[in-house]
Design a protein around this motif. Sequence first.
Motif, PDB file in Angstrom:
ATOM      1  N   LEU A  67       0.820  -1.209   0.000  1.00 20.62           N
ATOM      2  CA  LEU A  67       0.000   0.000   0.000  1.00 20.62           C
ATOM      3  C   LEU A  67       0.857   1.264   0.000  1.00 20.62           C
ATOM      4  CD1 LEU A  67      -2.696  -1.215   2.542  1.00 20.62           C
ATOM      5  CD2 LEU A  67      -3.088  -0.704   0.119  1.00 20.62           C
ATOM      6  N   GLU A  68       2.014   1.230   0.653  1.00 21.57           N
ATOM      7  CA  GLU A  68       2.903   2.393   0.641  1.00 21.57           C
ATOM      8  C   GLU A  68       3.383   2.694  -0.769  1.00 21.57           C
ATOM      9  OE1 GLU A  68       5.954   1.449   3.411  1.00 21.57           O
ATOM     10  OE2 GLU A  68       4.867   2.232   5.151  1.00 21.57           O
ATOM     11  N   VAL A  69       3.777   1.657  -1.506  1.00 21.64           N
ATOM     12  CA  VAL A  69       4.221   1.853  -2.890  1.00 21.64           C
ATOM     13  C   VAL A  69       3.055   2.289  -3.764  1.00 21.64           C
ATOM     14  CG1 VAL A  69       5.187   0.704  -4.922  1.00 21.64           C
ATOM     15  CG2 VAL A  69       6.123   0.219  -2.649  1.00 21.64           C
ATOM     16  N   LEU A  70       1.883   1.694  -3.559  1.00 17.40           N
ATOM     17  CA  LEU A  70       0.707   2.088  -4.343  1.00 17.40           C
ATOM     18  C   LEU A  70       0.361   3.558  -4.092  1.00 17.40           C
ATOM     19  CD1 LEU A  70      -1.539   1.134  -6.249  1.00 17.40           C
ATOM     20  CD2 LEU A  70      -2.874   0.515  -4.230  1.00 17.40           C
ATOM     21  N   ARG A  71       0.503   4.015  -2.846  1.00 19.28           N
ATOM     22  CA  ARG A  71       0.250   5.427  -2.534  1.00 19.28           C
ATOM     23  C   ARG A  71       1.222   6.339  -3.287  1.00 19.28           C
ATOM     24  NH1 ARG A  71       2.890   8.127   1.352  1.00 19.28           N
ATOM     25  NH2 ARG A  71       3.343   6.218   2.530  1.00 19.28           N
ATOM     26  N   ILE A  72       2.479   5.937  -3.363  1.00 20.25           N
ATOM     27  CA  ILE A  72       3.467   6.742  -4.090  1.00 20.25           C
ATOM     28  C   ILE A  72       3.145   6.768  -5.583  1.00 20.25           C
ATOM     29  CG2 ILE A  72       5.901   6.853  -4.773  1.00 20.25           C
ATOM     30  CD1 ILE A  72       6.560   5.691  -1.972  1.00 20.25           C
ATOM     31  N   GLU A 116      -3.077   3.172   5.593  1.00 24.27           N
ATOM     32  CA  GLU A 116      -2.456   3.228   4.266  1.00 24.27           C
ATOM     33  C   GLU A 116      -3.489   3.060   3.155  1.00 24.27           C
ATOM     34  OE1 GLU A 116       0.478   4.042   3.154  1.00 24.27           O
ATOM     35  OE2 GLU A 116       1.189   4.452   5.181  1.00 24.27           O
ATOM     36  N   SER A 117      -4.505   2.245   3.397  1.00 20.12           N
ATOM     37  CA  SER A 117      -5.569   2.083   2.392  1.00 20.12           C
ATOM     38  C   SER A 117      -6.325   3.398   2.201  1.00 20.12           C
ATOM     39  CB  SER A 117      -6.535   0.979   2.823  1.00 20.12           C
ATOM     40  OG  SER A 117      -5.867  -0.249   2.956  1.00 20.12           O
ATOM     41  N   LEU A 118      -6.614   4.089   3.303  1.00 21.36           N
ATOM     42  CA  LEU A 118      -7.299   5.381   3.220  1.00 21.36           C
ATOM     43  C   LEU A 118      -6.431   6.417   2.512  1.00 21.36           C
ATOM     44  CD1 LEU A 118      -8.891   5.523   6.792  1.00 21.36           C
ATOM     45  CD2 LEU A 118     -10.127   5.338   4.629  1.00 21.36           C
ATOM     46  N   LYS A 119      -5.129   6.386   2.764  1.00 24.00           N
ATOM     47  CA  LYS A 119      -4.230   7.306   2.065  1.00 24.00           C
ATOM     48  C   LYS A 119      -4.254   7.050   0.562  1.00 24.00           C
ATOM     49  CE  LYS A 119      -0.850   7.966   5.828  1.00 24.00           C
ATOM     50  NZ  LYS A 119       0.566   7.734   6.224  1.00 24.00           N
ATOM     51  N   CYS A 120      -4.221   5.771   0.180  1.00 27.23           N
ATOM     52  CA  CYS A 120      -4.288   5.432  -1.250  1.00 27.23           C
ATOM     53  C   CYS A 120      -5.593   5.915  -1.872  1.00 27.23           C
ATOM     54  CB  CYS A 120      -4.158   3.919  -1.430  1.00 27.23           C
ATOM     55  SG  CYS A 120      -2.512   3.264  -1.091  1.00 27.23           S
ATOM     56  N   LEU A 121      -6.688   5.711  -1.163  1.00 26.58           N
ATOM     57  CA  LEU A 121      -7.987   6.144  -1.681  1.00 26.58           C
ATOM     58  C   LEU A 121      -8.030   7.671  -1.839  1.00 26.58           C
ATOM     59  CD1 LEU A 121     -10.354   3.785   0.334  1.00 26.58           C
ATOM     60  CD2 LEU A 121     -10.140   3.882  -2.161  1.00 26.58           C
ATOM     61  N   CYS A 122      -7.410   8.396  -0.911  1.00 26.90           N
ATOM     62  CA  CYS A 122      -7.365   9.861  -1.025  1.00 26.90           C
ATOM     63  C   CYS A 122      -6.664  10.272  -2.312  1.00 26.90           C
ATOM     64  CB  CYS A 122      -6.644  10.475   0.178  1.00 26.90           C
ATOM     65  SG  CYS A 122      -7.584  10.469   1.715  1.00 26.90           S
ATOM     66  N   ASN A 123      -5.497   9.685  -2.573  1.00 26.20           N
ATOM     67  CA  ASN A 123      -4.754  10.022  -3.793  1.00 26.20           C
ATOM     68  C   ASN A 123      -5.518   9.630  -5.046  1.00 26.20           C
ATOM     69  OD1 ASN A 123      -2.671  11.057  -2.329  1.00 26.20           O
ATOM     70  ND2 ASN A 123      -1.149   9.518  -2.886  1.00 26.20           N
ATOM     71  N   CYS A 162      -8.484  10.783  10.876  1.00 21.13           N
ATOM     72  CA  CYS A 162      -7.948  11.893  10.100  1.00 21.13           C
ATOM     73  C   CYS A 162      -8.070  11.640   8.602  1.00 21.13           C
ATOM     74  CB  CYS A 162      -6.486  12.121  10.486  1.00 21.13           C
ATOM     75  SG  CYS A 162      -5.721  13.537   9.665  1.00 21.13           S
ATOM     76  N   PHE A 163      -7.655  10.459   8.150  1.00 22.90           N
ATOM     77  CA  PHE A 163      -7.695  10.184   6.710  1.00 22.90           C
ATOM     78  C   PHE A 163      -9.102   9.819   6.237  1.00 22.90           C
ATOM     79  CE2 PHE A 163      -3.179   9.762   7.643  1.00 22.90           C
ATOM     80  CZ  PHE A 163      -2.652  10.587   6.648  1.00 22.90           C
ATOM     81  N   ASP A 164      -9.918   9.296   7.108  1.00 18.47           N
ATOM     82  CA  ASP A 164     -11.338   9.118   6.788  1.00 18.47           C
ATOM     83  C   ASP A 164     -11.970  10.477   6.516  1.00 18.47           C
ATOM     84  OD1 ASP A 164     -14.228   8.961   7.236  1.00 18.47           O
ATOM     85  OD2 ASP A 164     -13.868   6.904   7.880  1.00 18.47           O
ATOM     86  N   LEU A 165     -11.689  11.449   7.385  1.00 19.35           N
ATOM     87  CA  LEU A 165     -12.240  12.804   7.221  1.00 19.35           C
ATOM     88  C   LEU A 165     -11.674  13.486   5.977  1.00 19.35           C
ATOM     89  CD1 LEU A 165     -12.043  13.880  10.961  1.00 19.35           C
ATOM     90  CD2 LEU A 165     -14.154  13.698   9.630  1.00 19.35           C
ATOM     91  N   ARG A 166     -10.389  13.251   5.695  1.00 12.81           N
ATOM     92  CA  ARG A 166      -9.799  13.870   4.502  1.00 12.81           C
ATOM     93  C   ARG A 166     -10.453  13.341   3.237  1.00 12.81           C
ATOM     94  NH1 ARG A 166      -3.409  14.204   4.247  1.00 12.81           N
ATOM     95  NH2 ARG A 166      -3.949  15.502   6.040  1.00 12.81           N
ATOM     96  N   LEU A 167     -10.711  12.046   3.208  1.00 12.58           N
ATOM     97  CA  LEU A 167     -11.378  11.456   2.044  1.00 12.58           C
ATOM     98  C   LEU A 167     -12.812  11.973   1.928  1.00 12.58           C
ATOM     99  CD1 LEU A 167     -11.258   9.584  -0.341  1.00 12.58           C
ATOM    100  CD2 LEU A 167     -11.644   7.637   1.188  1.00 12.58           C
TER     101      LEU A 167
END
Length: 560
Positions: A67-72, A116-123, A162-167
Amino acid sequence: MDEERALYVVRAGEAGAIERVLRDYSDKHRATFKFESTDEDKRKKLCEGIFKVLVKDVPTTCQVSCLEVLRILSRDKKVLVPVTTKENMQILLRLAKLTESDDSLEKVSEFPVIVESLKCLCNIVFNSQMAQQLSLELNLAAKLCNLLRKCKDRKFINDIKCFDLRLLFLLSLLHTDIRSQLRYELQGLPLLTQILESAFSIKWTDEYESAIDHNGPPLSPQETDCAIEALKALFNVTVDSWKVHKESDSHQFRVMAAVLRHCLLIIGPTEEKTEELHSNAVNLLSNVPVSCLDVLICPLTHEETAQEGTTLDEQPSDKTAEKETVLKNNTMVYNGMNMEAIHVLLSFMEKRIDKGSSYREGLTPVLSLLTECSRAHRNIRKFLKDQVLPPLRDVTNRPEVGSTVRNKLVRLMTHVDLGVKQIAAEFLFVLCKERVDSLLKYTGYGNAAGLLAARGLLAGGRGDNWYSEDEDTDTEEYKNAKPNINLITGHLEEPMPNPIDEMTEEQKEYEAMKLVNMLDKLSREELLKPMGLKPDGTITPLEEALNQYSVIEETSSDTD
C-alpha cells in the motif's frame, strides 16, 4: 530499473521478498512526486501486480509495504487510468474496513493497513475522475460515515479518523451531490460536530457553553490534524447553510458554533498549526446562520465575576458605563459579556493584515464574519467599535497613518483589490452604525468615497439597516479640533496660504480660463468625464445630473 526489479519480485517472489523490495522502493521514492514518462508502462504494471498481491493471504507487514508503494505511484494521474477499476477500488475498501460488514476496530495490528488504504484512496479519488464516479456508485460517503461512527470516541486511532475525514472532504469537494447526501441522509452535521467535540475533549457547562482551561496543554499534533480535517469537511457540508436553513436546524448550528468558539480559545502544538486551526474555524463560522452566532459571546458566570470581587448584579447598567475590562484570567469582558472569542477573531484579523499578502483568501473571510456579527448583534458591534474605533483624541495624523487597527483598516479602503477594499470599508461602516458622518470622522472623505459612491451616499445620510439610537461621545480634543479638520484627509492641517490672494483680477481670470480649457480638452478627448450627484446621492454624468435637478425645480415651481 527500480520499477523493473520491483515488478519482477512482485510477479514471482514470495511474501517476504515482496515486502523487502517494496520497502526499499518506498524508502527511495518517499518524496517523489514527479515521475519519468519513460517508465510509465512499468509503473502501470507494478500497480496491477500490487493489487494481485493484496487479494492474497499475505502478512500484514507485506500489505502495508504494498500500500505504501501504491500510494506513491498513485501520485501519477496517467498511471491510474488502467488500474482504477471497480474491482480494485473494492479491494482498497475492504482493506480500509469500508465494507458493509459490522467488523469492529479491535485488532490494533490492522490499523496501519487501514490508514495506508485510506491514504491510497485519497490520492486515487483526487487524481482520477473514474475513481470519483466509482465512489458514487459504491456509496463511499456512507461507508466513510459508518467508519467514523465506529471510531469517533476512540482517541488512539486518530490517524484512521484523520484520513477518513480527509477522504470525506475530497468527496464533498468534488461532488456537490455528496454534500446534500451528507447533510440530510447521512446526518453529517451532528456526526462531524461530535468528531470535533471528541478532538477537543469538550466538557459542557451549559447548553452552549464549554469549560475552557487556559492553563491546559495544547492540542496534540494528531488531535489538531483530525480537527482541521473535520472543519474542512463540515465547511463543504454547510456551504449553503447561511442562505437556506430550517428553523429546526438552529439548535444544531448553535452547538456547532459553540464548538467553534471553544476551537478559537485553544491552541495547537505550534503557532502555524494554531493559525491553520483558527483559519478553518473562521471559514466554517462564515457558513453558520448569523442568528446562531450569538453563542460566540456569553454572560459572565458568578465564578468569573467573583474574581474581580463583584457580582453580576453590580455590573454597570448605564449605557455610558459600558466599557471593556480584563478579568484576572485575561478574559476579555464588555458590558458583562465574555468577549474572548471575538477578541481572538479580531487578533486573527490583525495578523492577517500584517502579513501583507493573500488578502482575498486570508483576510476577507474573517472581515466578512466580523461585519455580519456586528450588523446582527449589538454587543459584538459595540465591543468591536470600542477596540477598532475608540474615541478620537489625536487628530493630527491622517487616518491611514499609524499602527492601530483603525489605521490598518483605513489603508485597506484604498487597496487595489476591489473585494478587499469593499469589505474593509463595509466593516468600518457597520461599526459606525452605517452613519456617513460617523464614518467620515474616522476615515476622512477621500478614503470613504468609494464605499459612499457604491452605496449612493455621497451626499450624506445613512445605510438601510437599523441600529440603536445611542449616540457616540466625542472627546474634548476632537471637539476643539473639529472646525479645523480637513474633511477630505480626515486630520488636522495647518492653515495653508491662499495662492490667489496676491494675484490681480486679470491673473485670476487667466488662471480660471486656463483651467476651463484644460478640463474641456480632457472631456472632449474622453480622458476625463465630469460627474455630478443625482438627488438620490449616486453619481452620474454631469449633464444628466443637471437635467434631473432642472426637472425637480420645474415640478416644484408648478406646484407652487
